[in-house]
Design a protein around this motif. Sequence first.
Motif, PDB file in Angstrom:
ATOM      1  N   SER A 144       0.827  -1.206   0.000  1.00  0.00           N
ATOM      2  CA  SER A 144       0.000   0.000   0.000  1.00  0.00           C
ATOM      3  C   SER A 144       0.860   1.254   0.000  1.00  0.00           C
ATOM      4  CB  SER A 144      -0.918  -0.002   1.229  1.00  0.00           C
ATOM      5  OG  SER A 144      -1.783  -1.124   1.207  1.00  0.00           O
ATOM      6  N   ARG A 145       2.060   1.173   0.564  1.00  0.00           N
ATOM      7  CA  ARG A 145       2.939   2.344   0.628  1.00  0.00           C
ATOM      8  C   ARG A 145       3.619   2.648  -0.698  1.00  0.00           C
ATOM      9  NH1 ARG A 145       3.511   0.550   6.225  1.00  0.00           N
ATOM     10  NH2 ARG A 145       3.044   2.316   7.619  1.00  0.00           N
ATOM     11  N   ASN A 146       3.496   1.777  -1.686  1.00  0.00           N
ATOM     12  CA  ASN A 146       4.070   2.097  -2.997  1.00  0.00           C
ATOM     13  C   ASN A 146       3.443   3.347  -3.602  1.00  0.00           C
ATOM     14  OD1 ASN A 146       5.676  -0.164  -2.768  1.00  0.00           O
ATOM     15  ND2 ASN A 146       4.509  -1.414  -4.222  1.00  0.00           N
ATOM     16  N   VAL A 147       2.246   3.695  -3.122  1.00  0.00           N
ATOM     17  CA  VAL A 147       1.573   4.889  -3.641  1.00  0.00           C
ATOM     18  C   VAL A 147       2.362   6.156  -3.324  1.00  0.00           C
ATOM     19  CG1 VAL A 147       0.144   5.341  -1.596  1.00  0.00           C
ATOM     20  CG2 VAL A 147      -0.707   5.973  -3.844  1.00  0.00           C
ATOM     21  N   TYR A 148       3.246   6.102  -2.326  1.00  0.00           N
ATOM     22  CA  TYR A 148       4.048   7.267  -1.974  1.00  0.00           C
ATOM     23  C   TYR A 148       5.146   7.564  -3.002  1.00  0.00           C
ATOM     24  CZ  TYR A 148       2.192   6.583   2.820  1.00  0.00           C
ATOM     25  OH  TYR A 148       1.388   6.437   3.917  1.00  0.00           O
ATOM     26  N   LEU A 149       5.483   6.599  -3.851  1.00  0.00           N
ATOM     27  CA  LEU A 149       6.625   6.714  -4.748  1.00  0.00           C
ATOM     28  C   LEU A 149       6.305   7.576  -5.968  1.00  0.00           C
ATOM     29  CD1 LEU A 149       7.649   2.943  -4.714  1.00  0.00           C
ATOM     30  CD2 LEU A 149       8.834   4.794  -3.503  1.00  0.00           C
ATOM     31  N   THR A 150       7.224   8.461  -6.327  1.00  0.00           N
ATOM     32  CA  THR A 150       7.128   9.148  -7.609  1.00  0.00           C
ATOM     33  C   THR A 150       7.526   8.165  -8.717  1.00  0.00           C
ATOM     34  OG1 THR A 150       9.422   9.889  -7.589  1.00  0.00           O
ATOM     35  CG2 THR A 150       7.803  11.304  -6.477  1.00  0.00           C
ATOM     36  N   ALA A 151       7.376   8.582  -9.958  1.00  0.00           N
ATOM     37  CA  ALA A 151       7.707   7.697 -11.074  1.00  0.00           C
ATOM     38  C   ALA A 151       9.172   7.267 -11.027  1.00  0.00           C
ATOM     39  CB  ALA A 151       7.392   8.373 -12.396  1.00  0.00           C
ATOM     40  N   SER A 152      10.078   8.200 -10.771  1.00  0.00           N
ATOM     41  CA  SER A 152      11.497   7.846 -10.727  1.00  0.00           C
ATOM     42  C   SER A 152      11.816   6.992  -9.497  1.00  0.00           C
ATOM     43  CB  SER A 152      12.364   9.103 -10.738  1.00  0.00           C
ATOM     44  OG  SER A 152      12.118   9.909  -9.597  1.00  0.00           O
ATOM     45  N   GLU A 153      11.151   7.276  -8.381  1.00  0.00           N
ATOM     46  CA  GLU A 153      11.356   6.469  -7.179  1.00  0.00           C
ATOM     47  C   GLU A 153      10.803   5.068  -7.359  1.00  0.00           C
ATOM     48  OE1 GLU A 153      11.107  10.266  -4.091  1.00  0.00           O
ATOM     49  OE2 GLU A 153       9.372   8.930  -4.380  1.00  0.00           O
ATOM     50  N   ARG A 154       9.676   4.967  -8.078  1.00  0.00           N
ATOM     51  CA  ARG A 154       9.103   3.647  -8.345  1.00  0.00           C
ATOM     52  C   ARG A 154      10.088   2.784  -9.127  1.00  0.00           C
ATOM     53  NH1 ARG A 154       8.421  -0.494  -9.815  1.00  0.00           N
ATOM     54  NH2 ARG A 154       6.572  -1.705 -10.361  1.00  0.00           N
ATOM     55  N   SER A 155      10.762   3.368 -10.092  1.00  0.00           N
ATOM     56  CA  SER A 155      11.771   2.640 -10.853  1.00  0.00           C
ATOM     57  C   SER A 155      12.932   2.221  -9.956  1.00  0.00           C
ATOM     58  CB  SER A 155      12.272   3.501 -12.003  1.00  0.00           C
ATOM     59  OG  SER A 155      13.273   2.845 -12.745  1.00  0.00           O
ATOM     60  N   ALA A 156      13.346   3.123  -9.073  1.00  0.00           N
ATOM     61  CA  ALA A 156      14.469   2.829  -8.178  1.00  0.00           C
ATOM     62  C   ALA A 156      14.118   1.751  -7.157  1.00  0.00           C
ATOM     63  CB  ALA A 156      14.901   4.108  -7.454  1.00  0.00           C
ATOM     64  N   ALA A 157      12.838   1.642  -6.801  1.00  0.00           N
ATOM     65  CA  ALA A 157      12.425   0.726  -5.732  1.00  0.00           C
ATOM     66  C   ALA A 157      12.660  -0.739  -6.075  1.00  0.00           C
ATOM     67  CB  ALA A 157      10.949   0.954  -5.397  1.00  0.00           C
ATOM     68  N   THR A 158      12.842  -1.057  -7.334  1.00  0.00           N
ATOM     69  CA  THR A 158      13.135  -2.451  -7.699  1.00  0.00           C
ATOM     70  C   THR A 158      14.476  -2.903  -7.156  1.00  0.00           C
ATOM     71  OG1 THR A 158      14.120  -1.788  -9.813  1.00  0.00           O
ATOM     72  CG2 THR A 158      11.755  -2.285  -9.795  1.00  0.00           C
ATOM     73  N   VAL A 159      15.267  -1.975  -6.625  1.00  0.00           N
ATOM     74  CA  VAL A 159      16.571  -2.333  -6.076  1.00  0.00           C
ATOM     75  C   VAL A 159      16.429  -3.281  -4.884  1.00  0.00           C
ATOM     76  CG1 VAL A 159      16.768  -0.397  -4.445  1.00  0.00           C
ATOM     77  CG2 VAL A 159      18.832  -1.387  -5.468  1.00  0.00           C
ATOM     78  N   VAL A 174      24.243  -3.618  -3.189  1.00  0.00           N
ATOM     79  CA  VAL A 174      23.285  -3.397  -4.276  1.00  0.00           C
ATOM     80  C   VAL A 174      22.432  -2.164  -3.971  1.00  0.00           C
ATOM     81  CG1 VAL A 174      21.315  -4.368  -5.529  1.00  0.00           C
ATOM     82  CG2 VAL A 174      23.254  -5.835  -4.909  1.00  0.00           C
ATOM     83  N   ILE A 175      21.987  -2.030  -2.732  1.00  0.00           N
ATOM     84  CA  ILE A 175      21.204  -0.848  -2.355  1.00  0.00           C
ATOM     85  C   ILE A 175      22.053   0.411  -2.450  1.00  0.00           C
ATOM     86  CG2 ILE A 175      19.902   0.264  -0.504  1.00  0.00           C
ATOM     87  CD1 ILE A 175      18.432  -2.072  -1.604  1.00  0.00           C
ATOM     88  N   ALA A 176      23.295   0.314  -1.992  1.00  0.00           N
ATOM     89  CA  ALA A 176      24.169   1.484  -1.982  1.00  0.00           C
ATOM     90  C   ALA A 176      24.432   2.015  -3.387  1.00  0.00           C
ATOM     91  CB  ALA A 176      25.488   1.141  -1.298  1.00  0.00           C
ATOM     92  N   ALA A 177      24.323   1.145  -4.384  1.00  0.00           N
ATOM     93  CA  ALA A 177      24.563   1.574  -5.768  1.00  0.00           C
ATOM     94  C   ALA A 177      23.385   2.340  -6.360  1.00  0.00           C
ATOM     95  CB  ALA A 177      24.873   0.348  -6.628  1.00  0.00           C
ATOM     96  N   GLU A 178      22.257   2.391  -5.661  1.00  0.00           N
ATOM     97  CA  GLU A 178      21.082   3.128  -6.122  1.00  0.00           C
ATOM     98  C   GLU A 178      21.028   4.472  -5.386  1.00  0.00           C
ATOM     99  OE1 GLU A 178      18.381   5.023  -7.412  1.00  0.00           O
ATOM    100  OE2 GLU A 178      18.475   3.100  -8.465  1.00  0.00           O
ATOM    101  N   PRO A 179      21.250   5.593  -6.083  1.00  0.00           N
ATOM    102  CA  PRO A 179      21.324   6.895  -5.406  1.00  0.00           C
ATOM    103  C   PRO A 179      20.054   7.295  -4.662  1.00  0.00           C
ATOM    104  CG  PRO A 179      22.184   7.019  -7.654  1.00  0.00           C
ATOM    105  CD  PRO A 179      21.539   5.688  -7.527  1.00  0.00           C
TER     106      PRO A 179
END
Length: 288
Positions: free
Chosen positions: A192-207, A236-241
Motif C-alpha cells: 500500500s505504501r508504494n503509492v508514496y513513490l514518484t515515477a522515478s522512485e518507483r523505478s528505483a524501488a526495484t533495487v 546493491v542498495i548502496a549503488a542506487e542513489p
Amino acid sequence: MSAGFAIPVVHSASDLRAITEPMRAQGATVGLVPTMGYLHEGHQSLVIRSAAENDLTVVSIFVNPLQFAEGEDYSIYPRDLQRDHEMCAEVGAGLVFAPSAEEMYAKAPITSVAVQGFNAVLEGRFRPTHFDGVSTVVAKLFAMLGPDRAYFGEKDYQQLVIIRRMAFDLSFSVEVVGCPTLRESDGLAMSSRNVYLTASERSAATVLWRSLQAGREVVMAGNRDPDEVEAVMAAVIAAEPKASTDYAAVVHADTLERPEVLNGELRLLMAARIGQARLIDNIGVSCE
C-alpha cells in the motif's frame, strides 16, 4: 451496518458477532484477513486463499494507531473504504469489518501484547513500538471474531513470525496461514505504501528485489558467511542513489536469529528508504 455495499460492512464487534456466531453454530468455518486497507492484489490473494478454505471470509480494515510511532505516516496512510469493499467482494469475501479507533479502543489501552525478543530485532530496531501494536490489535481481532484461520502475507515476514508465536503462546485456536508475496512484473513487492513513490522512485524501488536476489545467489553458490551475504545485499542498495538502507539481514526463518554459519531454512530481509516511502521485502533460501 453500512448500506449500499454488495457484501455486508459492519463497524462494531457486536454486529460482527451477530453475523458470524449463528453461522459458526451451524458448523461454518471462518477465515480472517486482517488489513489496514488500501488493498492491492496481494491482499486479494489472501482473500482468495481464505475463501477457498473457509465457509466465510471476513476482511478487517483498520488503520491501527498503536502500531505507528510519532512522526510516522498514520495521518496520511491511504484510505478508501469503498474501493476496498469492491476489491473484497470481487474475490469472494463475505463480510468486511471496518471498525473505528473508538470501537477498537473504547478506553485508552493500558494492556498490550509483546512477543519479547522477536519484537526487538530487524524492524523492531527502527520501530520499537510497532510490533507490540500489531500483536495487540491482532489479539483483539482474534478475540472478537474467533476465526478458524487467519491469513497474513509473507511480505511482512517478521510480523508473520510474531503473530504465529503470539497465537501459540496465548492459546488462540486459530491457524495462522502465511501466503506468498505478490510482486509487480519487475519484482517490486506489492505494498500500500508504494503509492508514496514518484515515477522515478518507483523505478528505483526495484533495487530491493535485486538486492535480495543477489544475496540468495551468493548463498546458493555456497557462501555460508552471513557478514558477506549481508554486505552483498547492502552493496546493491548502496549503488542506487535514491535508496538508503536501514538493514540487510540473513536470519533463521523460524527464530529470526542470525546464525554464525548459514544453514537450514533462512530468510533474507531488508528495509530501505526511497523518497517518502520506507519499504521492506524478504526472500527465503535453503542451504545445507
